[in-house]
Design a protein around this motif. Sequence first.
Motif, PDB file in Angstrom:
ATOM      1  N   ASN A   1       9.075   9.141  -0.199  1.00 15.35           N
ATOM      2  CA  ASN A   1       7.724   9.037  -0.748  1.00 15.35           C
ATOM      3  C   ASN A   1       7.577   7.858  -1.716  1.00 15.35           C
ATOM      4  O   ASN A   1       6.978   7.982  -2.777  1.00 15.35           O
ATOM      5  CB  ASN A   1       7.343  10.350  -1.451  1.00 15.35           C
ATOM      6  CG  ASN A   1       5.837  10.551  -1.501  1.00 15.35           C
ATOM      7  OD1 ASN A   1       5.110  10.158  -0.582  1.00 15.35           O
ATOM      8  ND2 ASN A   1       5.356  11.161  -2.566  1.00 15.35           N
ATOM      9  N   LYS A   2       8.107   6.706  -1.318  1.00  6.48           N
ATOM     10  CA  LYS A   2       8.026   5.504  -2.135  1.00  6.48           C
ATOM     11  C   LYS A   2       6.971   4.552  -1.570  1.00  6.48           C
ATOM     12  O   LYS A   2       6.794   4.469  -0.355  1.00  6.48           O
ATOM     13  CB  LYS A   2       9.377   4.779  -2.164  1.00  6.48           C
ATOM     14  CG  LYS A   2      10.479   5.543  -2.882  1.00  6.48           C
ATOM     15  CD  LYS A   2      10.226   5.597  -4.372  1.00  6.48           C
ATOM     16  CE  LYS A   2      11.395   6.237  -5.086  1.00  6.48           C
ATOM     17  NZ  LYS A   2      11.164   6.350  -6.552  1.00  6.48           N
ATOM     18  N   PRO A   3       6.259   3.803  -2.436  1.00  3.91           N
ATOM     19  CA  PRO A   3       5.282   2.825  -1.938  1.00  3.91           C
ATOM     20  C   PRO A   3       5.952   1.764  -1.068  1.00  3.91           C
ATOM     21  O   PRO A   3       7.079   1.332  -1.344  1.00  3.91           O
ATOM     22  CB  PRO A   3       4.713   2.206  -3.223  1.00  3.91           C
ATOM     23  CG  PRO A   3       4.973   3.214  -4.283  1.00  3.91           C
ATOM     24  CD  PRO A   3       6.261   3.880  -3.904  1.00  3.91           C
ATOM     25  N   LEU A   4       5.272   1.352  -0.026  1.00  4.12           N
ATOM     26  CA  LEU A   4       5.807   0.363   0.907  1.00  4.12           C
ATOM     27  C   LEU A   4       6.234  -0.909   0.192  1.00  4.12           C
ATOM     28  O   LEU A   4       7.266  -1.505   0.523  1.00  4.12           O
ATOM     29  CB  LEU A   4       4.757   0.043   1.977  1.00  4.12           C
ATOM     30  CG  LEU A   4       5.102  -1.065   2.972  1.00  4.12           C
ATOM     31  CD1 LEU A   4       6.346  -0.705   3.776  1.00  4.12           C
ATOM     32  CD2 LEU A   4       3.915  -1.352   3.886  1.00  4.12           C
TER      33      LEU A   4
ATOM     34  N   LEU B   1       9.813  -0.036  10.085  1.00  7.58           N
ATOM     35  CA  LEU B   1       8.683   0.241   9.200  1.00  7.58           C
ATOM     36  C   LEU B   1       7.364  -0.072   9.901  1.00  7.58           C
ATOM     37  O   LEU B   1       6.399   0.698   9.806  1.00  7.58           O
ATOM     38  CB  LEU B   1       8.803  -0.586   7.918  1.00  7.58           C
ATOM     39  CG  LEU B   1       9.787  -0.104   6.859  1.00  7.58           C
ATOM     40  CD1 LEU B   1       9.982  -1.167   5.787  1.00  7.58           C
ATOM     41  CD2 LEU B   1       9.308   1.208   6.228  1.00  7.58           C
ATOM     42  N   ALA B   2       7.322  -1.210  10.585  1.00  5.47           N
ATOM     43  CA  ALA B   2       6.096  -1.626  11.270  1.00  5.47           C
ATOM     44  C   ALA B   2       5.701  -0.623  12.352  1.00  5.47           C
ATOM     45  O   ALA B   2       4.520  -0.253  12.476  1.00  5.47           O
ATOM     46  CB  ALA B   2       6.279  -3.012  11.876  1.00  5.47           C
ATOM     47  N   GLN B   3       6.673  -0.150  13.124  1.00  6.67           N
ATOM     48  CA  GLN B   3       6.383   0.803  14.194  1.00  6.67           C
ATOM     49  C   GLN B   3       5.971   2.161  13.632  1.00  6.67           C
ATOM     50  O   GLN B   3       5.050   2.805  14.140  1.00  6.67           O
ATOM     51  CB  GLN B   3       7.622   0.953  15.089  1.00  6.67           C
ATOM     52  CG  GLN B   3       7.968  -0.309  15.868  1.00  6.67           C
ATOM     53  CD  GLN B   3       9.301  -0.193  16.581  1.00  6.67           C
ATOM     54  OE1 GLN B   3       9.934   0.863  16.567  1.00  6.67           O
ATOM     55  NE2 GLN B   3       9.737  -1.287  17.204  1.00  6.67           N
TER      56      GLN B   3
ATOM     57  N   VAL C   1       2.702  -9.009   5.611  1.00  6.64           N
ATOM     58  CA  VAL C   1       2.583  -7.648   6.114  1.00  6.64           C
ATOM     59  C   VAL C   1       1.177  -7.139   5.839  1.00  6.64           C
ATOM     60  O   VAL C   1       0.672  -7.233   4.717  1.00  6.64           O
ATOM     61  CB  VAL C   1       3.605  -6.709   5.440  1.00  6.64           C
ATOM     62  CG1 VAL C   1       3.491  -5.280   5.992  1.00  6.64           C
ATOM     63  CG2 VAL C   1       5.020  -7.248   5.622  1.00  6.64           C
ATOM     64  N   SER C   2       0.543  -6.575   6.866  1.00  9.39           N
ATOM     65  CA  SER C   2      -0.796  -6.019   6.698  1.00  9.39           C
ATOM     66  C   SER C   2      -0.937  -4.752   7.538  1.00  9.39           C
ATOM     67  O   SER C   2      -0.102  -4.470   8.401  1.00  9.39           O
ATOM     68  CB  SER C   2      -1.877  -7.042   7.116  1.00  9.39           C
ATOM     69  OG  SER C   2      -1.714  -7.409   8.475  1.00  9.39           O
TER      70      SER C   2
END
Length: 320
Positions: free
Chosen positions: A255-258, A300-302, A318-319
Amino acid sequence: MTTKQSIDPTILEKAADWLVLLHSGEMTEQQQLEFQQWQQQHPDHRIAIERATRFNKNFANLPNTLNINQLLNSKTTLQHTILKKFIWILSPVVATWLAYQYLPWQLWQADLSSKTGEVKSITLEDGSSLTLGSNSYVNLHFNDTVREIELIQGEIYIETAKQPPKHKRPFIVETQSGAIQALGTRFSVQQNKPSSSTLVHVFQHAVAIAPDQQTHRTILQQGEMAQFDQDHIQKVEKLQQTQPYWTQHILVVENKPLDQVLTEIYRYRHGQYFIDEAAKSIKVSGVFSLRNTQQSIETLAQTYDLKLNYYSDYVLYVSK
C-alpha cells in the motif's frame, strides 16, 4: 582492517580538471604528455585519477546525445523539468564538471562504496556484518574506544558482533541528521536525499537515535521504524517487514504510493523517471526485483495500467 588514505583536496581538484580536459576531446599531444607526467609525480595523483574515474562511471553510461526537441514536442509538460535536470546528458564534459562541482570529495574518498545496482557485504574488523545498498558510500572509524560508521550516502544494513565484556565499544552510525547507537541489534539506516533526513529500521533488539540538535535520545525498539532530521524525530511507526529484503535484491511494498515505489526501484537503476501527478498516488502492493528493474517497471505498468514513454534508455515518463 585497511581503509583508504586521505588525499589532499587540491590533488583531487587537479584530477577533476584533468578529467574534464580528457573528456573534452581537445587534449593536445603535449597535454597528454603532461597528464602522464603528473600522474607519475606522486602516488596520490594516480589514486586521485582512479577514484575520480571510478566515481564517474555512472555518468559514462549515459547517452552522449538526447533529442530534446522530440522530447519537448512529445510531452510539453516536461519542458522545464527536462531542460533543468537533463541538460547534463548532452555532454560528458558537463557531466564530469557536475560531478566535480556537486558530488565531490566525500564520495571520492569514501572507505567503502557500492555501484548502482550493487549490494555489497563486508565483515568488519570486530566481526560485525555490514551490507551496502546500491550507490552507497561509508567511512569507517574504528579505534580502542568506539566503532563508528559514517554513512555519507545510500543505505546500509548492520548485524553487530558481540564484544568482550572487558572491552565493550559502542557501535554508532553517524549521518547528516545525527547518530544512531546500536543496542545489540540488527538494523538498517538510509540517508535520504535531497532532504538529508535519515530513515531507521530496527529488526532486532533496539537502537538509540540522537538528532544533532537535540540533547536527549529516543529508543527505537525491535519492529519499529522512524525518520528523523537534525531537529526532530518523526512519529515512530510499526515496521511491516521482518528483514531488509533489499539485501536480497527484492523490494517488498504494501500500500505504498507509486512515486515512492519508483524512487526505490530507481535507486538500483541508471537514469531518471518523471511521473504524471495523476499517477503519483496510486497505491502499490507486491514484490519486485531490484536485480531486474526493467522487469519490475513493466510489471507495474501491466498491473496498474500505466503508460511508459521512454525518451532514451535513461529517461522515462510514467502516466495513467
